[in-house]
Write a protein that holds these residues in place. Structure first.
Motif, PDB file in Angstrom:
ATOM      1  N   ALA A  90      19.414   3.893  44.700  1.00 52.45           N
ATOM      2  CA  ALA A  90      20.049   4.930  45.520  1.00 52.45           C
ATOM      3  C   ALA A  90      19.972   4.631  47.009  1.00 52.45           C
ATOM      4  CB  ALA A  90      19.399   6.284  45.236  1.00 52.45           C
ATOM      5  N   GLU A  91      19.239   3.599  47.403  1.00 55.49           N
ATOM      6  CA  GLU A  91      19.063   3.337  48.839  1.00 55.49           C
ATOM      7  C   GLU A  91      20.388   3.004  49.512  1.00 55.49           C
ATOM      8  OE1 GLU A  91      16.459   0.416  51.808  1.00 55.49           O
ATOM      9  OE2 GLU A  91      16.224   0.308  49.615  1.00 55.49           O
ATOM     10  N   GLU A  92      21.206   2.207  48.850  1.00 52.40           N
ATOM     11  CA  GLU A  92      22.492   1.841  49.446  1.00 52.40           C
ATOM     12  C   GLU A  92      23.394   3.051  49.612  1.00 52.40           C
ATOM     13  OE1 GLU A  92      26.273  -1.188  48.605  1.00 52.40           O
ATOM     14  OE2 GLU A  92      24.516  -1.164  47.256  1.00 52.40           O
ATOM     15  N   LYS A  93      23.396   3.935  48.630  1.00 57.81           N
ATOM     16  CA  LYS A  93      24.233   5.139  48.728  1.00 57.81           C
ATOM     17  C   LYS A  93      23.714   6.090  49.807  1.00 57.81           C
ATOM     18  CE  LYS A  93      27.191   5.606  46.682  1.00 57.81           C
ATOM     19  NZ  LYS A  93      28.610   5.296  46.987  1.00 57.81           N
ATOM     20  N   ILE A  94      22.411   6.157  49.978  1.00 58.73           N
ATOM     21  CA  ILE A  94      21.840   6.990  51.057  1.00 58.73           C
ATOM     22  C   ILE A  94      22.253   6.442  52.416  1.00 58.73           C
ATOM     23  CG2 ILE A  94      19.688   7.719  52.138  1.00 58.73           C
ATOM     24  CD1 ILE A  94      18.438   7.861  49.367  1.00 58.73           C
ATOM     25  N   THR A  95      22.283   5.125  52.532  1.00 59.96           N
ATOM     26  CA  THR A  95      22.729   4.516  53.787  1.00 59.96           C
ATOM     27  C   THR A  95      24.188   4.859  54.068  1.00 59.96           C
ATOM     28  OG1 THR A  95      21.165   2.695  53.463  1.00 59.96           O
ATOM     29  CG2 THR A  95      22.946   2.352  55.043  1.00 59.96           C
ATOM     30  N   ARG A 134      24.335   8.360  55.283  1.00 63.07           N
ATOM     31  CA  ARG A 134      23.850   8.422  56.667  1.00 63.07           C
ATOM     32  C   ARG A 134      24.933   7.987  57.640  1.00 63.07           C
ATOM     33  NH1 ARG A 134      22.183   4.309  59.739  1.00 63.07           N
ATOM     34  NH2 ARG A 134      20.895   4.797  61.588  1.00 63.07           N
ATOM     35  N   GLY A 183      16.109   3.847  41.728  1.00 64.69           N
ATOM     36  CA  GLY A 183      15.792   2.733  42.608  1.00 64.69           C
ATOM     37  C   GLY A 183      17.001   2.147  43.304  1.00 64.69           C
ATOM     38  N   LEU A 242      25.649   9.966  44.527  1.00 68.25           N
ATOM     39  CA  LEU A 242      24.201   9.844  44.695  1.00 68.25           C
ATOM     40  C   LEU A 242      23.453  10.607  43.606  1.00 68.25           C
ATOM     41  CD1 LEU A 242      21.718   8.978  46.361  1.00 68.25           C
ATOM     42  CD2 LEU A 242      22.039  11.061  47.730  1.00 68.25           C
TER      43      LEU A 242
END
Length: 251
Positions: free
Chosen positions: A155-160, A163, A153, A144
């Motif tokens: 990074a959303e998939e890696k944050i998911t 989580r 932009g 990440l």
């Protein structure tokens, strides 16, 4: 105006006590207790009183009292919720507190079901799974940081993913709660047992000391009778020395 005040009382963070607390008077409590006793006697006479179920080890309660006066209705506990859950201060509580499944929460399961078995027929080791999840968290966090440095932009998939790893990690730890409660109870009972044994041993040691002191006092008498103390010491001198020796032995 009255409806508005009632709505405000219900929706407030800390509502006032419900108005039915005024029904809990000594007279009403004694009346409902007499009704319960008479209902139990009637059920016992009819042979319809519930006994302990040998399979579930639970005692079914008597039916609720019907036709109570208005001032006694609030003294009877409410029935269990049919749905098995209720809300208090915007929090949901359940009669059977079970750990929800990850699939029911819409979270990906990243580890095998602990009830399943591996190829060798053994249960999966939860400690090993926790170590793998922890390593995956560190690796995904490093990835990440790299993505944020190059293309924030994306990074959303890696944050998911991070989580989901945290939720799976927390869920697996929560599965240890029954084991933790059982081990805590065992440790508490063992500490109580050790404390009781230590107190018992201390009482036995004190008893043995007292017996030895009493035997020593009994041996102070000679063949010609008790040893006489000089008159200059007074009539209580021998008693003081005896009690002093007894105190020295017991301390």
């Amino acid at each position: 105006m009255e409806e508005q005040e009632t709505a405000n009382a219900v929706s407030s963070t800390w509502p006032p006590p419900p108005p039915f607390w005024k029904d809990f008077t000594p007279e009403n409590l004694s009346r409902i207790e007499e009704l319960r006793k008479s209902r139990a006697e009637e059920a016992e006479a009819e042979g319809s009183i519930d006994q302990e179920d040998p399979t579930t080890k639970k005692v079914r309660r008597l039916p609720r009292l019907r036709g109570l006066p208005r001032e006694l209705r609030n003294l009877q506990p409410p029935p269990e919720p049919e749905a098995g859950s209720w809300r208090v201060f915007d929090a949901t509580y359940r009669l059977v507190d079970e750990l929800p499944r990850l699939e029911d929460q819409g979270v990906r399961r990243l580890f095998p079901n602990p009830e399943e078995r591996d190829q060798d027929g053994k249960h999966f080791d939860r400690a090993t799974i926790l170590k793998r999840l922890a390593k995956s968290l560190l690796l995904n966090f490093l990835e990440l940081t790299g993505i944020l440095a190059i293309n924030p932009g994306a990074a959303e998939e890696k944050i998911t993913d991070i989580r989901d790893l945290f939720i799976n990690f927390h869920h697996l730890i929560n599965e240890y709660r029954p084991h933790q409660a059982r081990e805590s109870l065992i440790a508490l009972m063992q500490a109580q047992l050790d404390r009781t044994r230590a107190e018992t041993n201390a009482i036995r040691d004190a008893k043995e000391k007292v017996e030895r002191v009493l035997e020593g006092l009994g041996s102070l008498k000679g063949d010609d009778g008790p040893v006489k103390e000089p008159a200059a010491k007074g009539p209580w001198a021998r008693d003081n020395e005896t009690w002093g020796a007894l105190a020295d032995e017991l301390i």
